[in-house]
Scaffold this active site. Structure first.
Site, PDB file in Angstrom:
ATOM      1  N   THR A  15       0.819  -1.222   0.000  1.00 50.55           N
ATOM      2  CA  THR A  15       0.000   0.000   0.000  1.00 50.55           C
ATOM      3  C   THR A  15       0.845   1.261   0.000  1.00 50.55           C
ATOM      4  O   THR A  15       0.509   2.250  -0.654  1.00 50.55           O
ATOM      5  CB  THR A  15      -0.917   0.008   1.245  1.00 50.55           C
ATOM      6  OG1 THR A  15      -1.831  -1.069   1.124  1.00 50.55           O
ATOM      7  CG2 THR A  15      -1.690   1.294   1.376  1.00 50.55           C
ATOM      8  N   SER A  57       1.387  -7.415  -1.267  1.00 53.87           N
ATOM      9  CA  SER A  57       2.074  -8.496  -0.549  1.00 53.87           C
ATOM     10  C   SER A  57       1.247  -9.775  -0.482  1.00 53.87           C
ATOM     11  O   SER A  57       1.742 -10.817  -0.073  1.00 53.87           O
ATOM     12  CB  SER A  57       2.528  -8.048   0.840  1.00 53.87           C
ATOM     13  OG  SER A  57       1.461  -7.996   1.737  1.00 53.87           O
ATOM     14  N   THR A  88       1.516  -4.626   4.067  1.00 48.32           N
ATOM     15  CA  THR A  88       1.318  -5.034   5.464  1.00 48.32           C
ATOM     16  C   THR A  88       0.698  -6.431   5.591  1.00 48.32           C
ATOM     17  O   THR A  88       0.864  -7.083   6.618  1.00 48.32           O
ATOM     18  CB  THR A  88       0.406  -4.030   6.210  1.00 48.32           C
ATOM     19  OG1 THR A  88      -0.858  -3.978   5.548  1.00 48.32           O
ATOM     20  CG2 THR A  88       1.026  -2.653   6.259  1.00 48.32           C
ATOM     21  N   ASP A  89      -0.004  -6.867   4.542  1.00 49.72           N
ATOM     22  CA  ASP A  89      -0.784  -8.105   4.694  1.00 49.72           C
ATOM     23  C   ASP A  89       0.070  -9.325   5.026  1.00 49.72           C
ATOM     24  O   ASP A  89      -0.333 -10.175   5.820  1.00 49.72           O
ATOM     25  CB  ASP A  89      -1.614  -8.371   3.431  1.00 49.72           C
ATOM     26  CG  ASP A  89      -2.724  -7.340   3.262  1.00 49.72           C
ATOM     27  OD1 ASP A  89      -3.018  -6.626   4.235  1.00 49.72           O
ATOM     28  OD2 ASP A  89      -3.291  -7.253   2.158  1.00 49.72           O
TER      29      ASP A  89
HETATM   30  N1  ASP Z   1      -2.786  -5.311   0.311  1.00 53.65           N
HETATM   31  C1  ASP Z   1      -1.681  -4.490   0.787  1.00 53.65           C
HETATM   32  C2  ASP Z   1      -0.419  -5.322   0.791  1.00 53.65           C
HETATM   33  O1  ASP Z   1      -0.223  -6.100   1.681  1.00 53.65           O
HETATM   34  C3  ASP Z   1      -1.980  -3.946   2.134  1.00 53.65           C
HETATM   35  C4  ASP Z   1      -0.941  -3.016   2.711  1.00 53.65           C
HETATM   36  O2  ASP Z   1       0.180  -2.894   2.266  1.00 53.65           O
HETATM   37  O3  ASP Z   1      -1.295  -2.354   3.726  1.00 53.65           O
HETATM   38  O4  ASP Z   1       0.363  -5.220  -0.108  1.00 53.65           O
END
Ligand code: ASP
Length: 338
Positions: A15, A57, A88-89
């Site tokens: 993100t 991710s 973050t995932d």
């Molecule tokens: N879907 C995103 C990822 O994990 C979520 C994030 O980065 O907060 O790449």
């Protein structure tokens, strides 16, 4: 004049690097562009950026963890610290995997990301990136850590516990290593210098590790199916850990078959905090006793899974697997057998 620390930023997507696409957010920004949003970093460090990949991710794969570790190994001697920008995932998996692939590092390897893209007016991304660069420059920082929302979390202890809020990560069954408040870093665990070994990079991972989450009434046949395709299974059981003993004791027989194939079964729990202890109830103690089963105790699920991949990358011999699994790496396990 004091020389500024040299930091390498490794872009992988997430993100933090997202822009709006036709079908929702997609990571499009490169590391160089991310740096333009934290001009204050120039005051205390010299940063260069490389791009490893640019993915959500959700699309991360163990081979990408190896690519990230490989890039850090290649550049290790030329920089004082490393900041990996990541979604973050699955950040907790990558942070744990890097903790096993890069051990005894005196230089900090930071993994960070954000809940909102860096180019928005309101975002956590700029703070997280600036905090990470600051921490990467800190003399006392070392090893693999997540920096997120002002907290520094050991790479093996992070877990995403909120899907939307800025305080998305918790340190599970272990204190934060430090907190970052603007330019101040307050250490709760300040242990640099205690590890006398030289940095060591590992290259092998065995991704044939499965996770089976128990639900009441689950058919044990799923374990037989998994045995055909995987070298190890982590069973996410209930509470402190145990196996159901339905009428025909099917689960016991399924585990027997796993063990007879020389494959690894690890018991863990669906409960996030406090971990397993199979010795408490008959449903756990019996299985533990009969099969001498490994359990994850206070480890996070992400650490247990990536550690198994790392261990099995080195040996498939059950006794050696057990020994390596219980060896503490980057604060991943406190509870010991015996
Ligand atoms: N879907 C995103 C990822 O994990 C979520 C994030 O980065 O907060 O790449």
């Amino acid at each position: 004049m004091i020389e500024k620390k040299r930091i390498l930023l490794l872009g992988t997507g997430g993100t933090i690097a997202c822009k709006k696409g036709k079908n929702g957010l997609v990571p499009l920004m490169m590391g160089e562009e991310l740096l333009t949003y934290v001009p204050a970093a120039k005051k205390f460090c010299q940063v260069e950026a490389i791009q490893i990949l640019n993915v959500d991710s959700t699309n991360m794969h163990p081979r990408h963890w190896q690519m990230i570790a490989g890039a850090i190994e290649e550049h290790y001697n030329y920089y004082d610290g490393f900041v990996v920008c990541h979604g973050t995932d699955t950040m907790a998996y990558t942070a744990a995997a890097l903790s096993y692939l890069i051990q005894h590092s005196k230089k900090p390897v930071i993994i960070t990301g954000a809940q909102r893209p860096i180019d928005l007016d309101v975002t956590d991304a700029r703070t997280n990136l600036l905090d990470s660069l600051r921490f990467a420059c800190c003399e006392r920082a070392h090893g693999v850590n997540i920096v997120f929302d002002g907290k520094v979390i050991a790479g093996t202890r992070g877990k995403k516990v909120r899907s939307k809020s800025y305080n998305a990560f918790s340190s599970i069954n272990f204190p934060y290593l430090a907190v970052i408040q603007d330019e101040h870093i307050l250490f709760y665990i300040d242990d640099k210098g205690q590890d006398k070994e030289n940095v060591r990079f590992y290259h092998e991972l065995d991704d044939r590790v499965a996770l089976l989450k128990l639900i009441p009434g689950l058919d044990s046949g799923v374990l037989d199916y998994l045995a055909e395709h995987f070298d190890a299974v982590v069973i996410e059981s209930f509470g402190v850990g145990g196996l159901p003993a339905y009428e025909k004791n099917d689960f016991y027989h399924a585990i027997e078959r796993w063990i007879s194939l020389g494959k690894i079964v690890v018991m863990s729990t669906q409960v996030t905090q406090e971990g397993s202890n199979m010795s408490v109830y008959e449903v756990g103690r019996k299985v533990k006793h009969i099969f001498d089963m490994i359990e994850s105790y206070d480890m996070t699920l992400e650490a247990a899974i990536t550690k198994l991949m790392w261990v099995l990358g080195q040996t498939k011999e059950p006794e050696k697997v057990r020994r390596l699994f219980y060896q503490t790496i980057n604060h991943d396990i406190l509870w010991k057998e015996g």
